[in-house]
Motif scaffolding. Structure first.
Motif, PDB file in Angstrom:
ATOM      1  N   PHE A  93       0.811  -1.213   0.000  1.00  0.00           N
ATOM      2  CA  PHE A  93       0.000   0.000   0.000  1.00  0.00           C
ATOM      3  C   PHE A  93       0.849   1.270   0.000  1.00  0.00           C
ATOM      4  O   PHE A  93       0.535   2.228  -0.697  1.00  0.00           O
ATOM      5  CB  PHE A  93      -0.945  -0.010   1.207  1.00  0.00           C
ATOM      6  CG  PHE A  93      -1.912  -1.161   1.177  1.00  0.00           C
ATOM      7  CD1 PHE A  93      -2.616  -1.463   0.034  1.00  0.00           C
ATOM      8  CD2 PHE A  93      -2.113  -1.957   2.293  1.00  0.00           C
ATOM      9  CE1 PHE A  93      -3.491  -2.539  -0.012  1.00  0.00           C
ATOM     10  CE2 PHE A  93      -2.984  -3.028   2.259  1.00  0.00           C
ATOM     11  CZ  PHE A  93      -3.678  -3.321   1.102  1.00  0.00           C
ATOM     12  N   HIS A  94       1.935   1.292   0.773  1.00  0.00           N
ATOM     13  CA  HIS A  94       2.721   2.517   0.899  1.00  0.00           C
ATOM     14  C   HIS A  94       3.615   2.784  -0.307  1.00  0.00           C
ATOM     15  O   HIS A  94       4.056   3.919  -0.502  1.00  0.00           O
ATOM     16  CB  HIS A  94       3.565   2.476   2.177  1.00  0.00           C
ATOM     17  CG  HIS A  94       2.768   2.653   3.433  1.00  0.00           C
ATOM     18  ND1 HIS A  94       2.126   3.833   3.751  1.00  0.00           N
ATOM     19  CD2 HIS A  94       2.490   1.792   4.449  1.00  0.00           C
ATOM     20  CE1 HIS A  94       1.493   3.698   4.905  1.00  0.00           C
ATOM     21  NE2 HIS A  94       1.694   2.466   5.344  1.00  0.00           N
ATOM     22  N   THR A  95       3.910   1.767  -1.114  1.00  0.00           N
ATOM     23  CA  THR A  95       4.742   1.977  -2.301  1.00  0.00           C
ATOM     24  C   THR A  95       3.933   2.323  -3.540  1.00  0.00           C
ATOM     25  O   THR A  95       4.502   2.665  -4.574  1.00  0.00           O
ATOM     26  CB  THR A  95       5.577   0.713  -2.602  1.00  0.00           C
ATOM     27  OG1 THR A  95       4.698  -0.403  -2.778  1.00  0.00           O
ATOM     28  CG2 THR A  95       6.568   0.433  -1.482  1.00  0.00           C
ATOM     29  N   GLY A  96       2.614   2.215  -3.462  1.00  0.00           N
ATOM     30  CA  GLY A  96       1.771   2.525  -4.605  1.00  0.00           C
ATOM     31  C   GLY A  96       1.597   1.381  -5.586  1.00  0.00           C
ATOM     32  O   GLY A  96       0.953   1.544  -6.635  1.00  0.00           O
ATOM     33  N   LEU A  97       2.158   0.208  -5.271  1.00  0.00           N
ATOM     34  CA  LEU A  97       1.990  -0.938  -6.167  1.00  0.00           C
ATOM     35  C   LEU A  97       0.527  -1.343  -6.281  1.00  0.00           C
ATOM     36  O   LEU A  97       0.096  -1.880  -7.309  1.00  0.00           O
ATOM     37  CB  LEU A  97       2.827  -2.125  -5.680  1.00  0.00           C
ATOM     38  CG  LEU A  97       4.351  -1.958  -5.746  1.00  0.00           C
ATOM     39  CD1 LEU A  97       5.035  -3.204  -5.205  1.00  0.00           C
ATOM     40  CD2 LEU A  97       4.798  -1.685  -7.171  1.00  0.00           C
ATOM     41  N   ALA A  98      -0.243  -1.095  -5.215  1.00  0.00           N
ATOM     42  CA  ALA A  98      -1.665  -1.446  -5.242  1.00  0.00           C
ATOM     43  C   ALA A  98      -2.401  -0.714  -6.359  1.00  0.00           C
ATOM     44  O   ALA A  98      -3.307  -1.276  -6.998  1.00  0.00           O
ATOM     45  CB  ALA A  98      -2.297  -1.119  -3.895  1.00  0.00           C
ATOM     46  N   LEU A  99      -1.997   0.541  -6.630  1.00  0.00           N
ATOM     47  CA  LEU A  99      -2.643   1.303  -7.697  1.00  0.00           C
ATOM     48  C   LEU A  99      -2.404   0.651  -9.056  1.00  0.00           C
ATOM     49  O   LEU A  99      -3.297   0.594  -9.901  1.00  0.00           O
ATOM     50  CB  LEU A  99      -2.107   2.738  -7.708  1.00  0.00           C
ATOM     51  CG  LEU A  99      -2.388   3.583  -6.465  1.00  0.00           C
ATOM     52  CD1 LEU A  99      -1.667   4.922  -6.574  1.00  0.00           C
ATOM     53  CD2 LEU A  99      -3.881   3.804  -6.294  1.00  0.00           C
ATOM     54  N   LYS A 100      -1.192   0.151  -9.262  1.00  0.00           N
ATOM     55  CA  LYS A 100      -0.865  -0.507 -10.520  1.00  0.00           C
ATOM     56  C   LYS A 100      -1.680  -1.780 -10.699  1.00  0.00           C
ATOM     57  O   LYS A 100      -2.103  -2.112 -11.808  1.00  0.00           O
ATOM     58  CB  LYS A 100       0.624  -0.833 -10.555  1.00  0.00           C
ATOM     59  CG  LYS A 100       1.540   0.374 -10.473  1.00  0.00           C
ATOM     60  CD  LYS A 100       1.414   1.247 -11.708  1.00  0.00           C
ATOM     61  CE  LYS A 100       2.419   2.373 -11.686  1.00  0.00           C
ATOM     62  NZ  LYS A 100       2.290   3.269 -12.875  1.00  0.00           N
ATOM     63  N   VAL A 101      -1.902  -2.498  -9.594  1.00  0.00           N
ATOM     64  CA  VAL A 101      -2.701  -3.723  -9.653  1.00  0.00           C
ATOM     65  C   VAL A 101      -4.136  -3.397 -10.081  1.00  0.00           C
ATOM     66  O   VAL A 101      -4.709  -4.060 -10.953  1.00  0.00           O
ATOM     67  CB  VAL A 101      -2.683  -4.454  -8.298  1.00  0.00           C
ATOM     68  CG1 VAL A 101      -3.679  -5.624  -8.309  1.00  0.00           C
ATOM     69  CG2 VAL A 101      -1.285  -4.972  -7.983  1.00  0.00           C
ATOM     70  N   ILE A 102      -4.718  -2.370  -9.460  1.00  0.00           N
ATOM     71  CA  ILE A 102      -6.092  -1.984  -9.806  1.00  0.00           C
ATOM     72  C   ILE A 102      -6.185  -1.600 -11.276  1.00  0.00           C
ATOM     73  O   ILE A 102      -7.095  -2.031 -12.002  1.00  0.00           O
ATOM     74  CB  ILE A 102      -6.561  -0.814  -8.914  1.00  0.00           C
ATOM     75  CG1 ILE A 102      -6.718  -1.275  -7.463  1.00  0.00           C
ATOM     76  CG2 ILE A 102      -7.885  -0.257  -9.424  1.00  0.00           C
ATOM     77  CD1 ILE A 102      -7.088  -0.166  -6.510  1.00  0.00           C
TER      78      ILE A 102
END
Length: 437
Positions: free
Chosen positions: A76-85
């Motif tokens: 969550f803190h690295t922003g990888l979650a945004l790429k997954v979405i």
């Protein structure tokens, strides 16, 4: 003192303190001090509390908890979650309720690489809810899938609460983690089916929007670069445990290293993101370990007071069938889920439930998965479900608590149906652990 009075004092006292809003750890430490004085010999009992505390926090079986939490925090803190979405959104074509379906699929992926239920709901709520509302989605259709898939996080490994349940109950942690996989994916598929069917019947709930046309590499780029590598972490964690190559602790360590390694490769792990991830991990892990500190002594005091044996003997004196006893336990867990959090539920019930379950000689993995689903329901049950409060905290002002209560109702019904199905057909929960371990 009779066992009835002991049970009333210990179980009733802890429940009252929790209802009064006293923190879970302080509640059980206070009850333990009173119990140690009454049942463990005063000062000798207090010394036992200290010894138990050292043993509890140094238990190697609990090591996966901070490692699973760290995986989610880094994600969550690295922003990888945004790429997954974004990668999942590009992949899913125009289906009824498309963004709600994206939320469920993305939440399922996060469940497979994150050990934090609340973080999943908060992130999906803050990122996807405003987009759905801006595109005309009804608040009930927009909020329901996000809360429901956040609760599924508890079933699909890695799950910190599953590790805690296994540790407190004596159930095999690795088998319990794997036992939740099939029920978790069944719920995710059921949620997608419900969304599509509901929007087909009433398209106004989720108006269709134009999709930006993407073909070739642009369509699959984020899937290949981000989604598949992150899902491979789930394969590593579960595969290492099921293949017998690693213990749950070693598998969790592999997952944490892989998550951090991918974040480094993607050049998204800044010093600030790493510090935020570590701070979040320390905070959550310390809270859980502090609670466990009180749980060990509480079980001992219940046993010494005669309350545990008294309750077990009373239940078996009524000649109830094993199915009736298990069903009664599940109903009690669902009732408690309306009022108390999941950790409190475990601390109150497991010292009494596990002796009964062992005497019934039922499959412990089956019971553990049923217990997990009841805890998952507790996250969603009005009026105090933790994910309901989380959703309200990140939702815009126009989303009311009544919207949230209405939104979560069909997903609660689907979870109850799954609970009944596993109660009748235990193989849903037990065949995968038996097949791979």
């Amino acid at each position: 003192m009779t066992w009835q009075l002991s049970a009333l004092l210990l179980l009733g006292g802890s429940t009252v303190l929790l209802f009064l809003g006293i923190p879970v750890a302080f509640t059980f430490i206070a009850v333990n001090i009173v119990g140690a004085i009454l049942y463990l010999g005063g000062s000798v009992g207090l010394e036992q509390i200290v010894r138990n505390s050292v043993i509890a926090v140094s238990n190697f079986a609990l090591t996966p908890i901070p490692l699973f939490v760290l995986m989610g925090e880094v994600l969550f803190h690295t922003g990888l979650a945004l790429k997954v979405i974004e990668g999942i959104e590009r992949l899913i074509k125009q289906v009824p309720g498309r963004l709600a379906v994206v939320a469920v699929v993305a939440g399922t992926v996060f469940s497979a690489i994150s050990g934090s239920t609340i973080a999943t709901t908060a992130m999906l709520g803050s990122l996807m809810l405003p987009v759905m509302l801006s595109r005309g989605y009804n608040p009930v259709m927009a909020t329901g899938p996000i809360m429901a898939i956040g609760a599924v996080d508890m079933l699909i490994p890695p799950s910190a609460l599953t590790v805690l349940l296994g540790s407190l109950s004596g159930i095999s942690i690795s088998k319990l983690l794997i036992g939740g996989v099939v029920p978790g994916f069944i719920l995710s598929a059921a949620f997608v089916g419900y969304i599509v069917t509901r929007v087909l019947l009433n398209p106004q709930l989720a108006p269709a929007t134009e999709l930006e046309p993407r073909t070739g590499w642009q369509k699959y780029r984020l899937l290949v670069l981000y989604v598949i590598p992150l899902i491979s972490i789930f394969v590593v964690v579960v595969g290492a445990m099921s293949g017998g190559f690693a213990t749950p602790t070693e598998s969790a360590a592999l997952g944490a290293i892989a998550t951090i390694g991918l974040a480094v490769l993607y050049r998204s792990l800044s010093f600030n993101a790493l510090m935020q991830s570590l701070k979040g991990t320390v905070g959550i892990s310390a809270m859980i370990l502090f609670i466990i500190l009180g749980a060990t002594t509480f079980s001992q005091i219940l046993s010494f007071s005669g309350a545990t044996s008294g309750i077990v003997s009373t239940i078996f004196s009524h000649d109830l069938s094993p199915a009736a006893i298990i069903a009664g336990m599940l109903l009690l867990l669902i009732f408690l889920g309306v009022f108390v959090d999941q950790v409190s539920m475990m601390l109150i019930t497991l010292p009494v439930f596990m002796p009964i379950v062992e005497r019934l000689n039922v499959d412990l993995i089956w019971f553990g998965v049923l217990y997990l689903i009841c805890m998952q329901l507790g996250l969603l049950l009005p009026p105090h479900g933790l994910l309901l409060m989380t959703m309200k905290g990140v939702a815009p002002p126009e989303v009311t608590m009544m919207h949230i209560f209405k939104a979560v109702t069909p997903y609660i019904i689907m979870s109850l149906l799954l609970l009944g199905a596993i109660l009748l057909f235990p193989a849903i929960a037990t065949w995968l652990p038996a097949a791979v371990m």
